[in-house]
Motif scaffolding. Structure first.
Motif, PDB file in Angstrom:
ATOM      1  N   VAL A 789     -53.288  17.548   7.507  1.00 37.51           N
ATOM      2  CA  VAL A 789     -53.285  17.012   8.870  1.00 37.51           C
ATOM      3  C   VAL A 789     -53.182  18.150   9.884  1.00 37.51           C
ATOM      4  CG1 VAL A 789     -51.982  15.616  10.515  1.00 37.51           C
ATOM      5  CG2 VAL A 789     -52.352  14.783   8.185  1.00 37.51           C
ATOM      6  N   ALA A 790     -52.305  19.097   9.613  1.00 36.39           N
ATOM      7  CA  ALA A 790     -52.152  20.214  10.551  1.00 36.39           C
ATOM      8  C   ALA A 790     -53.439  21.000  10.689  1.00 36.39           C
ATOM      9  CB  ALA A 790     -51.015  21.125  10.075  1.00 36.39           C
ATOM     10  N   ARG A 791     -54.133  21.243   9.599  1.00 31.87           N
ATOM     11  CA  ARG A 791     -55.389  21.999   9.649  1.00 31.87           C
ATOM     12  C   ARG A 791     -56.479  21.213  10.378  1.00 31.87           C
ATOM     13  NH1 ARG A 791     -54.909  27.128   9.653  1.00 31.87           N
ATOM     14  NH2 ARG A 791     -55.909  28.035   7.832  1.00 31.87           N
ATOM     15  N   ILE A 792     -56.521  19.907  10.171  1.00 33.92           N
ATOM     16  CA  ILE A 792     -57.509  19.104  10.900  1.00 33.92           C
ATOM     17  C   ILE A 792     -57.244  19.184  12.402  1.00 33.92           C
ATOM     18  CG2 ILE A 792     -58.302  16.741  11.324  1.00 33.92           C
ATOM     19  CD1 ILE A 792     -57.818  16.175   8.357  1.00 33.92           C
ATOM     20  N   ARG A 843     -57.095   7.173   2.493  1.00 31.29           N
ATOM     21  CA  ARG A 843     -57.861   6.399   3.461  1.00 31.29           C
ATOM     22  C   ARG A 843     -57.548   6.910   4.864  1.00 31.29           C
ATOM     23  NH1 ARG A 843     -56.884   2.157   6.923  1.00 31.29           N
ATOM     24  NH2 ARG A 843     -58.714   0.827   7.351  1.00 31.29           N
ATOM     25  N   GLY A 844     -56.302   7.110   5.122  1.00 33.42           N
ATOM     26  CA  GLY A 844     -55.784   7.666   6.364  1.00 33.42           C
ATOM     27  C   GLY A 844     -54.367   8.094   6.066  1.00 33.42           C
ATOM     28  N   TRP A 856     -59.616   7.690   8.771  1.00 36.08           N
ATOM     29  CA  TRP A 856     -60.184   9.026   8.996  1.00 36.08           C
ATOM     30  C   TRP A 856     -60.279   9.828   7.699  1.00 36.08           C
ATOM     31  CZ3 TRP A 856     -57.052  12.914   7.410  1.00 36.08           C
ATOM     32  CH2 TRP A 856     -55.674  12.691   7.345  1.00 36.08           C
ATOM     33  N   GLY A 857     -59.352   9.633   6.765  1.00 34.01           N
ATOM     34  CA  GLY A 857     -59.382  10.379   5.519  1.00 34.01           C
ATOM     35  C   GLY A 857     -60.571  10.001   4.668  1.00 34.01           C
ATOM     36  N   GLY A 890     -51.426   4.247   1.630  1.00 35.20           N
ATOM     37  CA  GLY A 890     -50.286   4.759   0.897  1.00 35.20           C
ATOM     38  C   GLY A 890     -50.611   5.779  -0.170  1.00 35.20           C
ATOM     39  N   GLN A 891     -51.883   6.116  -0.360  1.00 42.56           N
ATOM     40  CA  GLN A 891     -52.256   7.074  -1.412  1.00 42.56           C
ATOM     41  C   GLN A 891     -52.757   8.386  -0.814  1.00 42.56           C
ATOM     42  OE1 GLN A 891     -51.531   6.284  -4.377  1.00 42.56           O
ATOM     43  NE2 GLN A 891     -51.482   4.063  -4.446  1.00 42.56           N
TER      44      GLN A 891
END
Length: 902
Positions: A789-792, A843-844, A856-857, A890-891
């Motif tokens: 998340v931080a890199r995105i 998934r997100g 978004w994932g 959740g995954q």
């Protein structure tokens, strides 16, 4: 000779079932109110604890004595032995304190819109001081060192879970105190969205008790919610409904509005996704989950037994909620009752007819019109057991029929039978009053029904007789959809004293009655005949039947052998497996088999209440597991430290306390297509020296083994073990372990909940990410997700005019791209291994403010594109797909692999 009443209960964890607490509470209910728009009635039930002690969850109401046929509980959580509906009642913090009250709305399906009344009983876990202890729980984070796992204090807001319900929340000191039974073996902690922990308890009465729970960050913590679809009544989903609308509610009854509907899946009996229907559903402003194209459901719901909804609310709380929903038969069952030949003028009006689905257990009732005609509302697809009983002038008339509404809209008239008809069906040779036992067997090879009967003379003053029966099925290939039934009648009045009807064709994976040898084992029941023999000699008629479907397979045969006997001796009567909320997703049918020389940590206890002569003394209890052709003894000993005897009630371990031997040999010989049995043998000695034995088999169980040694692992190891796998998974891992990244959790002991809602069967496990970001902790999947998340979020830095800042953005893009490519390649590799059903991944996820879209994932992984703060970024990796990749809520902090052999 006095014989005590009995049941057999297989409990798990704390070896106890919920107790009847009806006398400890006051129950009031409002008059059922009919809906203006649907054929349902709602009644508000209020329960007040009038006792001096708290009552803990799970708390259930039993709805009984419904006054009007055709009315049934619309939303229930199960049925009791008398086919009364059970309704779950959420309790605040899992507890109903003395003087406290809680309310719940009970909905009834009321197709004929009739007034009715009903009665209630309540069940829960009383917590009186004399059998409970105060337990102080301290929650800490995981230190990262498996040898010294206790880390920093976890702080406030961690839920403390007892028997599946949050009972307390930690304060600023990271502590909470709960009162639990002194027999409690486990306690859990959870903090959304990933924090989970478990502790093993050994409690001591009259002393301070404390426990530490280590909170790890690899779980999936979902919000507490209930799912209800308006068109699913008594667990039955209407076929081709004109609308399908559902609602999520919190335990206090308030609505939940999902802002991100992640999934609507129709699932089968094995919890596999049959149909992903997400695209056909939306969420209305009031939170209603609505199918926007009901026609899309037509002809696509065959085999459905549950609906699973996943999503997130505006606060980011994830939900994963399931509702049982068996697909209805194509049409109602229309039939009629026919008069018995012995009573051609019988009044056929007003007779109650009950239909029960043999597949789903759903029950419906109705009444006949003046001509005996009746219509049963929609029941789940498949065979329906239809029964009707009526008393006329002191004589009883009844009928039992097994009908498939899907094959014929109108069933043949069902003929009532009384004593004349029952006696006409008996063999020509009358019952010999000197006989103390009769045996009868029905076998069916060709299509059709075989029925056999026999009569037993019962002397005046007899209190009870013993019924015993065993069903056998032999087949090549899949068995047909055939059935068996057992009935016992009072031969003088025609009254039905016992009825059992089951399918032979249910697979072992979903039907607990069948053992690996396709036999049920001998099942015994004691029948009360005191009223029938109070004033004169009596007579019992035993009737058994086998029905084979018209599409019989070559080599198939099924049989049912039964007997009635006056010599009662000692028996184990009944077998019940109550739900333990700490064990998830396996119907309580998985039992962990420890390695040679080891024992189980968490124990599951069997309670046997026996019927025996009053002067007989229990001398030994033996519990065996039977796998393939071998038997492994769990224990064999007299009542004492491990075997508890209180009156005629026996509590004995079902799991290993003494060190077992030869488990490894059992595992090597086990065949995953077969099942495991438990066998209980109780021995007693009467005062005259006579040795009595009683035996009962509990079939339909499955072993869990420790995973093969040498697997790469990450994360903390859990109490009781977190590497329990099925036989299929064990053999799969032997072949394929080298192709996997580090593994964290498989199943907990016996399927104990380790924070993964679907890990109860030993065929699912979590993997570390296929790419590890710089600065991430390789022992924490959540740490790696946070780096993703931080890199995105650093991708927009590529547009900076500052060279250092721009370089940071470019490095971030390179790492995110590397993650995409490595994840695709890793999923492709694992998914290509034979036996993999699903690879579940991102998934997100949380903490993603500024990254557009709840999925978004999934989009980043499949397209290489993502939107950050309104700017679009394309990593130039093209599109990708894999049919076994499922984006799951959740995954995001690990991958989850599900094998197809489960």
């Amino acid at each position: 000779m006095f014989l005590a009443a009995c049941t057999l209960v297989l409990a798990c964890g704390v070896a106890r079932a919920a107790q009847d607490v009806t006398d400890s509470v006051a129950i009031t209910m409002t008059t059922p109110v009919l809906s203006a728009t649907a054929n349902v009635s709602d009644s508000v039930v209020t329960i007040t604890n009038t006792s001096s002690f708290p009552i803990a969850a799970p708390f259930t109401l039993t709805v009984k004595n419904l006054s009007t046929p055709g009315v049934a509980v619309a939303w229930h959580t199960g049925l009791d032995a008398a086919e009364n509906a059970l309704v779950a009642v959420p309790l605040p913090l899992g507890l109903l304190a003395p003087g406290a009250a809680v309310s719940v709305t009970v909905r009834f399906a009321n197709q004929r819109r009739q007034p009715f009344t009903y009665e209630l009983a309540a069940a829960g876990t009383p917590l009186p001081d004399e059998s409970t202890v105060a337990l102080t729980v301290t929650v800490r984070t995981y230190s990262g060192d498996p040898a010294q796992p206790l880390g920093a204090l976890a702080g406030s807001g961690v839920g403390i879970v007892v028997d599946g319900a949050v009972r307390a929340v930690t304060d600023a000191s990271s502590q909470a105190t709960v009162r639990v039974p002194v027999t409690q073996q486990w306690i859990a902690a959870r903090r959304a969205p990933t924090g989970v922990g478990l502790a093993h308890l050994v409690l001591t009465p009259d002393l301070p008790n404390a426990a530490d729970i280590v909170l790890t960050d690899d779980g999936e913590v979902f919000g507490d919610a209930t799912l209800r679809f308006d068109q699913v009544l008594h667990s039955t989903l209407q076929r081709n409904p004109a609308a399908l609308t559902g609602h999520l509610t919190k335990p206090d009854g308030s609505p939940i509005r999902l802002t991100d509907l992640a999934g609507v899946e129709f699932r089968d009996a094995f919890e596999s996704t049959l149909y992903d229907m997400t695209e056909w559903f939306t969420v209305d402003p009031d939170g209603t989950i609505r199918c926007v194209q009901p026609a899309a459901l037509n002809n696509t719901t065959a085999g459905t037994q549950a609906i699973l909804v996943t999503g997130l609310d505006a606060a980011g709380t994830p939900y994963r909620v399931r509702m049982t929903a068996h697909l209805a038969s194509g049409m109602p069952l229309v039939s009629s009752l026919a008069r018995p030949p012995s009573e051609p003028g019988m009044d056929l009006g007003g007779i109650t007819v009950v239909g029960r689905s043999l597949l789903a257990g759903a029950v419906q009732s109705t009444v006949t019109d003046a001509n005996g005609n009746f219509t049963l509302p929609l029941l789940p697809s498949g065979l329906v057991r239809v029964t009707a009983t009526v008393e006329r002038a002191g004589r009883h008339y009844s009928v039992l029929a097994l009908v498939d509404p899907d094959s014929s809209r109108t069933a043949e008239p069902l003929q009532l039978r009384g004593t004349a008809e029952l006696h006409a069906a008996l063999p020509a040779t009358p019952a010999d009053p000197a006989d103390r036992r009769v045996d009868v067997e029905a076998e069916s090879v060709d299509a059709g029904t075989t029925v056999r009967t026999a009569a037993l003379a019962v002397p005046r003053g007899t209190a009870a007789v013993t019924l015993a029966y065993e069903a056998t099925r032999l087949y090549g290939g899949q068995p047909p959809n055939d059935t068996y039934f057992v009935r016992v009648y009072d031969g003088h009045s025609g009254k039905v004293l016992f009825t059992e009807a089951r399918r032979n064709g249910q697979p072992r994976a979903v039907d607990t009655q069948w053992g690996r040898d396709n036999r049920t084992g001998t099942i015994e029941h004691e029948l009360d005949v005191a009223a029938a023999t109070a004033d004169a000699d009596g007579e019992l008629i035993l009737e058994v039947g086998e029905t084979t479907a018209s599409y019989n397979m070559s080599g198939y045969a099924a049989s049912l052998a039964a007997s009635l006997r006056l010599d009662r001796g000692m028996i184990i009567d009944g077998l019940v497996l109550p739900q333990d909320p700490q064990i998830v997703d396996n119907d309580l049918r998985r039992y962990s088999m420890p390695d040679d020389g080891a024992t189980n940590v968490f124990h599951r206890m069997a309670q046997l209440d026996i019927r025996k002569p009053a002067d007989a003394v229990v001398t030994n209890v033996q519990v065996d597991t039977e796998l393939r052709d071998d038997t492994l003894t769990v224990l064999s000993e007299a009542p004492g430290q491990d075997v508890e005897l209180a009156g005629d009630t026996i509590r004995t371990p079902l799991t290993f306390k003494p060190a077992p031997a030869m488990v490894s040999a059992q595992r090597a010989a086990f065949d995953s297509s077969l099942v495991m049995h438990y066998r209980f043998v109780v021995t007693a000695q009467a005062a005259d020296g006579t040795v009595l034995t009683a035996e009962r088999r509990a079939p339909g169980k499955w072993p869990l083994w420790h995973a093969p040694a040498g697997l790469a692992r990450y994360g903390m190891r859990e109490p009781g073990g977190d590497d329990w796998v099925s036989d299929y998974a064990y053999r799969w891992l032997v072949r394929n372990a080298a192709q996997l990244p580090p593994v964290n959790d498989f199943s907990g002991e016996h399927g104990n909940n380790l924070g993964h809602a679907t890990h109860g069967r030993g065929g699912e496990f979590t993997l570390y990410h296929f790419y590890t970001f710089s600065g991430a902790n390789p022992d924490s999947g959540l740490s790696n997700y946070r780096r993703l998340v931080a890199r995105i979020k650093e991708l927009p830095l590529q547009a900076s005019t500052d060279p250092a800042t721009k370089a940071t953005g470019q490095a971030a893009a390179a790492e995110v791209k590397a993650w995409v490519l490595a994840s695709r390649a890793g999923i492709d590799k694992v998914a290509a291994i034979a036996g993999v059903r699903e690879v579940n991944y991102i998934r997100g996820g949380p903490d993603a403010a500024g990254i557009s879209g709840g999925d978004w994932g999934r989009r980043l992984l499949m397209t290489g594109r993502v939107t950050v703060n309104g700017s679009n970024f394309d990593l130039a990796v093209g599109n990708w797909d894999n049919q076994r990749y499922w984006p799951r809520v959740g995954q995001y902090h690990h991958l989850q692999v599900r094998l197809s052999g489960e």
